[in-house]
Design an enzyme around this catalytic site. Structure first.
Site, PDB file in Angstrom:
ATOM      1  N   LYS A  76       0.874  -1.180   0.000  1.00  0.00           N
ATOM      2  CA  LYS A  76       0.000   0.000   0.000  1.00  0.00           C
ATOM      3  C   LYS A  76       0.905   1.222   0.000  1.00  0.00           C
ATOM      4  CE  LYS A  76      -3.820   2.044   2.692  1.00  0.00           C
ATOM      5  NZ  LYS A  76      -4.683   1.902   3.869  1.00  0.00           N
ATOM      6  N   SER A 151      -9.654   2.068   2.940  1.00  0.00           N
ATOM      7  CA  SER A 151      -8.771   2.805   2.061  1.00  0.00           C
ATOM      8  C   SER A 151      -7.771   1.927   1.307  1.00  0.00           C
ATOM      9  CB  SER A 151      -7.995   3.839   2.877  1.00  0.00           C
ATOM     10  OG  SER A 151      -7.168   3.203   3.829  1.00  0.00           O
ATOM     11  N   SER A 175      -9.911  -0.343   7.077  1.00  0.00           N
ATOM     12  CA  SER A 175      -9.323  -0.249   5.734  1.00  0.00           C
ATOM     13  C   SER A 175      -8.623  -1.486   5.192  1.00  0.00           C
ATOM     14  CB  SER A 175      -8.350   0.916   5.674  1.00  0.00           C
ATOM     15  OG  SER A 175      -9.085   2.098   5.534  1.00  0.00           O
TER      16      SER A 175
END
Ligand code: GLN
Length: 483
Positions: A76, A151, A175
């Protein structure tokens, strides 16, 4: 090759069925062919990846290496990586390359993993749909008009579309778990303090936690073995031994007590979600678990509490982006104040600004007691609910998300509707507990995730339950059409 799980890939690499370089090339080609439409990567680090793959091959050739040497992974874009941009999904950091690796990145790198690139995410991890990213939204591989969740939406979509065998994610309020649920993969948010936050760009420091996003619980266990552990550079990292999470996967779950919070199964739960969740719970019953109803009476306070605590911490954490040291700087500032105001005004997107404003407000002298202090008290009540429930049962199960993947644009103009997407995940962060989401069926052709919440440091138990379920179901093996 991309149909194999990470565990299968690791043994194929060890047996030299193919090299890490061939495997890496295979994934890079898939990314090249399929990512433009999906938008799950912000940066693809082709050159780095091939270099790391060659180095991994040399290690494998000599018969050495860890359980993941030569395995391609994606990070990420919130994890700092030397030599490769770390944007955090924001224009603010579009020009930022970190001078050091996050602990999670360096641990995986030292273990021989190959980094394919950095995945798309909501700006500064604020969002539940990946639509707040400066780099545009990510599509859900199961339906291109739907969000992947957020997210960590880029990581979830990339794993689901087989553009990477696994990825890292972070979870401040859901997330990892919510995008895992919406994309049909397995995502684990560890106990707060289990995985180092060093080099993980801070959103809300008392809630943020990194974890693995993979296809199976076994793969998540392999990754957590490497990601978890004490780090003296993170003051909230816990000095507790890391068990080998793969060793307990096969344990019997006979007699495990599963609690179903009545607040999670009320009339607000979408019936499309309730059906597969109830079927999954029946499956656990067949495997020998005992099911009982429990109550988490303060569940409804979780979203309002979180949306005071998280913005408060974010307003403080994000004050470092002021145009003076690193990140975006506006053109031709008139004076220092203009530099601050315009750098922040131009560098941050609307959701981040909304959070900073809320956070600054709830921390301000006149409102601190009414909002921030109150929220801290509610946070304790929410934790106590779990503490009580976990004396009656071993784990808690329920849906990860109240709905399957929603349409792109459906909630982007309504922040409160968006915030409610995390209604089942946020309370877990407020309590600091570990939880995972596993694929448990479909609703209107879209994946549904089952959430399993456990007591502090019970990751082994959670992965064990998830693995036993995955041995008797094949939801985690389903592939979205076209991938
Ligand atoms: N969706 C939640 C938020 O917008 C959680 C995000 C997260 O876990 N990083 O804050």
């Amino acid at each position: 090759m991309h149909h194999k799980s990470l565990a299968e890939l690791a043994s194929a690499l060890k047996a030299r069925e193919f090299s890490s370089e061939e495997l890496t090339q295979h994934y890079l080609k898939r990314i090249e062919r399929l990512n433009e439409d999906l938008n799950s990567f912000i940066t693809v680090s082709t050159e780095e990846a091939l270099k790391q793959a060659k180095a991994a091959d040399a290690i494998l050739q000599s018969g050495e290496g860890s359980s993941i040497t030569g395995i391609p992974l994606a990070h990420k874009d919130i994890f700092c990586t030397t030599g490769v941009k770390t944007s955090c999904g924001s224009k603010m950091l579009d020009n930022f390359t970190a001078p050091y690796n996050a602990t999670v990145v360096s641990r995986l790198k030292t273990a021989g993993a190959v980094m394919l690139g950095k995945t798309n995410m909501d700006e500064f991890a604020m969002g539940s749909s990946n639509e707040t990213s400066f780099y545009g939204s990510v599509k859900n591989p199961w339906a291109h008009d739907r969000v992947p969740g957020g997210s960590s939406g880029g990581s979830a979509a990339a794993v689901a579309a087989r553009l990477t065998p696994a990825a890292t994610g972070t979870d401040t309020g859901g997330s990892i778990r919510q995008p895992a649920a919406l994309c049909g993969i397995t995502g684990l948010k560890p106990t707060y303090g289990r995985v180092s936050r060093y080099g993980m760009i801070a959103f809300a420091s008392s809630l943020d936690q990194g974890g693995p996003m993979a296809r199976t619980a076994q793969d998540a266990a392999l990754l957590l073995n490497i990601m978890a552990g004490f780090d003296e550079r993170d003051s909230t990292s816990v000095a507790q031994d890391v068990p080998d999470y793969t060793l307990s996967l096969e344990e019997s779950i006979e007699g495990v007590r599963i609690g179903l919070p009545k607040e999670y199964f009320d009339e607000n739960l979408n019936p499309g979600i309730a059906i597969p969740i109830e079927a999954a719970i029946k499956e656990f019953e067949r495997l020998g678990a005992q099911i009982r109803e429990i109550s988490l009476p303060n569940t409804k306070l979780a979203v309002p509490t979180y949306y005071v605590v998280a913005p408060a911490e974010c307003s403080s954490n994000l004050s470092r982006y002021d145009g003076t040291r690193f990140g975006y700087r506006c053109d031709n500032p008139k004076d220092l104040l203009d530099l601050y105001c315009r750098s922040r005004g131009e560098g941050f997107g609307p959701e981040v600004k909304r959070r900073i404003l809320i956070g600054t407000y709830v921390l301000s002298a006149g409102y601190y007691d009414a909002y921030y202090l109150k929220a801290q008290k509610l946070r304790r009540l929410i934790s106590d609910d779990f503490k009580q429930a976990l004396t009656e049962v071993d784990v808690i199960m329920g849906p990860t998300s109240p709905t399957p993947a929603f349409r792109l644009g459906e909630k982007s103009d309504d922040p409160v509707a968006m915030y409610l997407a995390d209604i089942y995940t946020i309370n877990v962060n407020l309590a600091g507990l570990p939880a995972l989401s596993i694929p448990a069926g479909f609703a209107q052709g879209l994946p549904v995730g089952l959430q399993i919440i456990g007591n502090y440091f019970s990751e082994s138990r959670l992965l064990n339950l998830a693995h036993r379920y995955q041995q008797v179901t094949d939801w985690h093996d389903r592939i979205p059409a076209g991938y």
